[in-house]
Design a protein around this motif. Structure first.
Motif, PDB file in Angstrom:
ATOM      1  N   SER A  38      -4.731   4.914   4.899  1.00  0.00           N
ATOM      2  CA  SER A  38      -5.570   3.788   4.481  1.00  0.00           C
ATOM      3  C   SER A  38      -6.601   3.474   5.553  1.00  0.00           C
ATOM      4  CB  SER A  38      -4.665   2.567   4.251  1.00  0.00           C
ATOM      5  OG  SER A  38      -5.331   1.367   4.548  1.00  0.00           O
ATOM      6  N   THR A  39      -7.750   3.018   5.130  1.00  0.00           N
ATOM      7  CA  THR A  39      -8.744   2.486   6.077  1.00  0.00           C
ATOM      8  C   THR A  39      -8.654   0.967   6.098  1.00  0.00           C
ATOM      9  OG1 THR A  39     -10.227   4.324   5.595  1.00  0.00           O
ATOM     10  CG2 THR A  39     -11.214   2.375   6.617  1.00  0.00           C
ATOM     11  N   VAL A  40      -8.798   0.355   4.928  1.00  0.00           N
ATOM     12  CA  VAL A  40      -8.954  -1.094   4.859  1.00  0.00           C
ATOM     13  C   VAL A  40      -7.629  -1.821   5.103  1.00  0.00           C
ATOM     14  CG1 VAL A  40      -9.718  -3.019   3.434  1.00  0.00           C
ATOM     15  CG2 VAL A  40     -10.861  -0.793   3.244  1.00  0.00           C
ATOM     16  N   ASN A  41      -6.641  -1.493   4.305  1.00  0.00           N
ATOM     17  CA  ASN A  41      -5.373  -2.233   4.421  1.00  0.00           C
ATOM     18  C   ASN A  41      -4.708  -2.030   5.773  1.00  0.00           C
ATOM     19  OD1 ASN A  41      -4.399  -3.588   1.631  1.00  0.00           O
ATOM     20  ND2 ASN A  41      -5.762  -1.855   1.264  1.00  0.00           N
ATOM     21  N   SER A  76      -8.432  -4.758  -1.558  1.00  0.00           N
ATOM     22  CA  SER A  76      -9.494  -3.792  -1.244  1.00  0.00           C
ATOM     23  C   SER A  76      -9.865  -3.083  -2.540  1.00  0.00           C
ATOM     24  CB  SER A  76      -9.023  -2.804  -0.182  1.00  0.00           C
ATOM     25  OG  SER A  76      -7.939  -2.046  -0.670  1.00  0.00           O
ATOM     26  N   TYR A 118     -18.454  -4.969 -10.668  1.00  0.00           N
ATOM     27  CA  TYR A 118     -17.534  -6.026 -11.109  1.00  0.00           C
ATOM     28  C   TYR A 118     -18.287  -7.291 -11.518  1.00  0.00           C
ATOM     29  CZ  TYR A 118     -13.871  -2.935  -9.649  1.00  0.00           C
ATOM     30  OH  TYR A 118     -13.037  -1.840  -9.550  1.00  0.00           O
ATOM     31  N   HIS A 131       0.860  -1.184   0.000  1.00  0.00           N
ATOM     32  CA  HIS A 131       0.000   0.000   0.000  1.00  0.00           C
ATOM     33  C   HIS A 131       0.895   1.233   0.000  1.00  0.00           C
ATOM     34  CE1 HIS A 131      -3.003   2.963   0.870  1.00  0.00           C
ATOM     35  NE2 HIS A 131      -3.965   2.056   0.890  1.00  0.00           N
ATOM     36  N   LEU A 186      -6.824  -2.135  -4.940  1.00  0.00           N
ATOM     37  CA  LEU A 186      -6.941  -2.157  -6.404  1.00  0.00           C
ATOM     38  C   LEU A 186      -6.685  -0.755  -6.942  1.00  0.00           C
ATOM     39  CD1 LEU A 186      -7.773  -4.279  -8.637  1.00  0.00           C
ATOM     40  CD2 LEU A 186      -9.989  -3.106  -8.659  1.00  0.00           C
ATOM     41  N   TRP A 194      -6.388   1.184 -10.545  1.00  0.00           N
ATOM     42  CA  TRP A 194      -6.584   1.072 -11.993  1.00  0.00           C
ATOM     43  C   TRP A 194      -6.651  -0.390 -12.423  1.00  0.00           C
ATOM     44  CZ3 TRP A 194      -8.999   4.913 -13.484  1.00  0.00           C
ATOM     45  CH2 TRP A 194      -8.701   6.188 -13.025  1.00  0.00           C
ATOM     46  N   TYR A 195      -7.485  -1.126 -11.689  1.00  0.00           N
ATOM     47  CA  TYR A 195      -7.792  -2.527 -12.018  1.00  0.00           C
ATOM     48  C   TYR A 195      -6.557  -3.422 -11.941  1.00  0.00           C
ATOM     49  CZ  TYR A 195     -11.634   0.282 -13.468  1.00  0.00           C
ATOM     50  OH  TYR A 195     -12.628   1.225 -13.448  1.00  0.00           O
TER      51      TYR A 195
HETATM   52  C1  LIG Z   1      -4.541   5.563  -7.892  1.00  0.00           C
HETATM   53  C2  LIG Z   1      -5.825   4.878  -7.492  1.00  0.00           C
HETATM   54  C3  LIG Z   1      -6.433   4.024  -8.376  1.00  0.00           C
HETATM   55  C4  LIG Z   1      -7.615   3.362  -8.015  1.00  0.00           C
HETATM   56  N1  LIG Z   1      -8.185   2.512  -8.916  1.00  0.00           N
HETATM   57  C5  LIG Z   1      -9.326   1.853  -8.562  1.00  0.00           C
HETATM   58  C6  LIG Z   1      -9.917   0.928  -9.467  1.00  0.00           C
HETATM   59  O1  LIG Z   1      -9.425   0.670 -10.567  1.00  0.00           O
HETATM   60  N2  LIG Z   1     -11.066   0.312  -9.084  1.00  0.00           N
HETATM   61  C7  LIG Z   1     -11.652   0.544  -7.860  1.00  0.00           C
HETATM   62  O2  LIG Z   1     -12.687  -0.059  -7.575  1.00  0.00           O
HETATM   63  N3  LIG Z   1     -11.065   1.380  -6.959  1.00  0.00           N
HETATM   64  C8  LIG Z   1      -9.925   2.040  -7.291  1.00  0.00           C
HETATM   65  N4  LIG Z   1      -9.320   2.882  -6.397  1.00  0.00           N
HETATM   66  C9  LIG Z   1      -9.848   2.957  -5.025  1.00  0.00           C
HETATM   67  C10 LIG Z   1      -8.998   2.064  -4.122  1.00  0.00           C
HETATM   68  O3  LIG Z   1      -9.094   0.711  -4.529  1.00  0.00           O
HETATM   69  C11 LIG Z   1      -9.448   2.222  -2.678  1.00  0.00           C
HETATM   70  O4  LIG Z   1      -9.208   3.565  -2.337  1.00  0.00           O
HETATM   71  C12 LIG Z   1      -8.692   1.288  -1.758  1.00  0.00           C
HETATM   72  O5  LIG Z   1      -8.951  -0.052  -2.070  1.00  0.00           O
HETATM   73  C13 LIG Z   1      -9.091   1.540  -0.326  1.00  0.00           C
HETATM   74  O6  LIG Z   1      -8.203   0.821   0.514  1.00  0.00           O
HETATM   75  P1  LIG Z   1      -7.429   1.561   1.689  1.00  0.00           P
HETATM   76  O7  LIG Z   1      -8.470   2.085   2.643  1.00  0.00           O
HETATM   77  O8  LIG Z   1      -6.567   0.515   2.297  1.00  0.00           O
HETATM   78  O9  LIG Z   1      -6.619   2.674   1.065  1.00  0.00           O
HETATM   79  C14 LIG Z   1      -8.179   3.564  -6.728  1.00  0.00           C
HETATM   80  C15 LIG Z   1      -7.550   4.461  -5.849  1.00  0.00           C
HETATM   81  C16 LIG Z   1      -6.379   5.112  -6.215  1.00  0.00           C
HETATM   82  C17 LIG Z   1      -5.719   6.036  -5.233  1.00  0.00           C
END
Ligand SMILES: Cc1cc2nc3c(=O)[nH]c(=O)nc-3n(C[C@H](O)[C@H](O)[C@H](O)COP(=O)(O)O)c2cc1C
Length: 174
Positions: free
Chosen positions: A15-18, A107, A115, A9, A67, A69-70
């Motif tokens: 982060s919230t989830v990770n 996450s 999806y 990460h 995740l 950008w997929y």
């Molecule tokens: C650069 C970037 C790209 C992202 N791309 C996607 C994506 O392709 N699909 C999606 O559902 N979320 C996407 N997100 C949202 C992240 O998946 C989400 O913020 C993350 O899983 C939350 O986890 P965290 O709380 O640990 O940060 C993206 C976020 C960022 C910052």
């Protein structure tokens, strides 16, 4: 033997989830070794030998990431490029990961309905992680599936706590 969880990460402090996953897993040292590659390699200079030794020492390995950008955050891609070397991970002499159990914990920002084949993305997460699955097959490891959390932006504390327990159960049964 403990499961090695490689956390990728780029901004774990926000982060919230990770972060919640990491903090809970860190309470279970008998079960999990948490290894965070972004704080370990802030300048992107991965210690390949150290990482290979860590992987060799664990039969169960999870790659945990948000995740982006997929796909996965860039340091995890770099990690695979640099650590899974010819002669170590693959090639006639490269059997270091053969037979290991490898899984994912991801996450996801968007809702689960996005999806599906009818949703916005039109791919499932299991389809989107096919390069990871193919990589585990290429190094003769067993792919054991992906633990997921969708709707990361709106997850409630109780939903996150429940999902974190499901993640722990996933780790116990691989
Ligand atoms: C650069 C970037 C790209 C992202 N791309 C996607 C994506 O392709 N699909 C999606 O559902 N979320 C996407 N997100 C949202 C992240 O998946 C989400 O913020 C993350 O899983 C939350 O986890 P965290 O709380 O640990 O940060 C993206 C976020 C960022 C910052």
């Amino acid at each position: 033997m403990s499961t090695l969880v490689i956390v990728a990460h780029p901004d774990i402090n926000n982060s919230t989830v990770n972060k919640a996953w990491r903090d809970e897993l860190s309470q279970h040292e008998e079960l999990v070794t948490v290894h965070e590659i972004y704080p370990e390699y802030p300048h992107g200079q991965i210690d390949i030998e150290k990482e290979q030794k860590l992987l060799e020492a664990h039969d169960h390995i999870i790659f945990q990431y948000p995740l982006y950008w997929y796909s996965c955050p860039p340091l995890l891609k770099q990690y695979l490029d640099e650590v899974f070397t010819h002669g170590w991970a693959y090639g006639s002499q490269g059997n270091a990961l053969k037979g290991k159990q490898i899984g994912l914990a991801i996450s996801i920002g968007s809702v689960p309905e996005a999806y599906t084949s009818e949703g916005n993305v039109q791919f499932t997460i299991d389809e989107l992680v096919s390069p990871m699955i193919a990589t585990t097959r290429f190094v003769k490891a067993n792919y054991v599936g992906a633990h997921k959390l969708y709707s990361a932006f709106t997850v409630t504390p109780s939903q996150l706590a429940e999902n974190t327990q499901t993640y722990l159960e996933f780790i116990k049964q691989i």
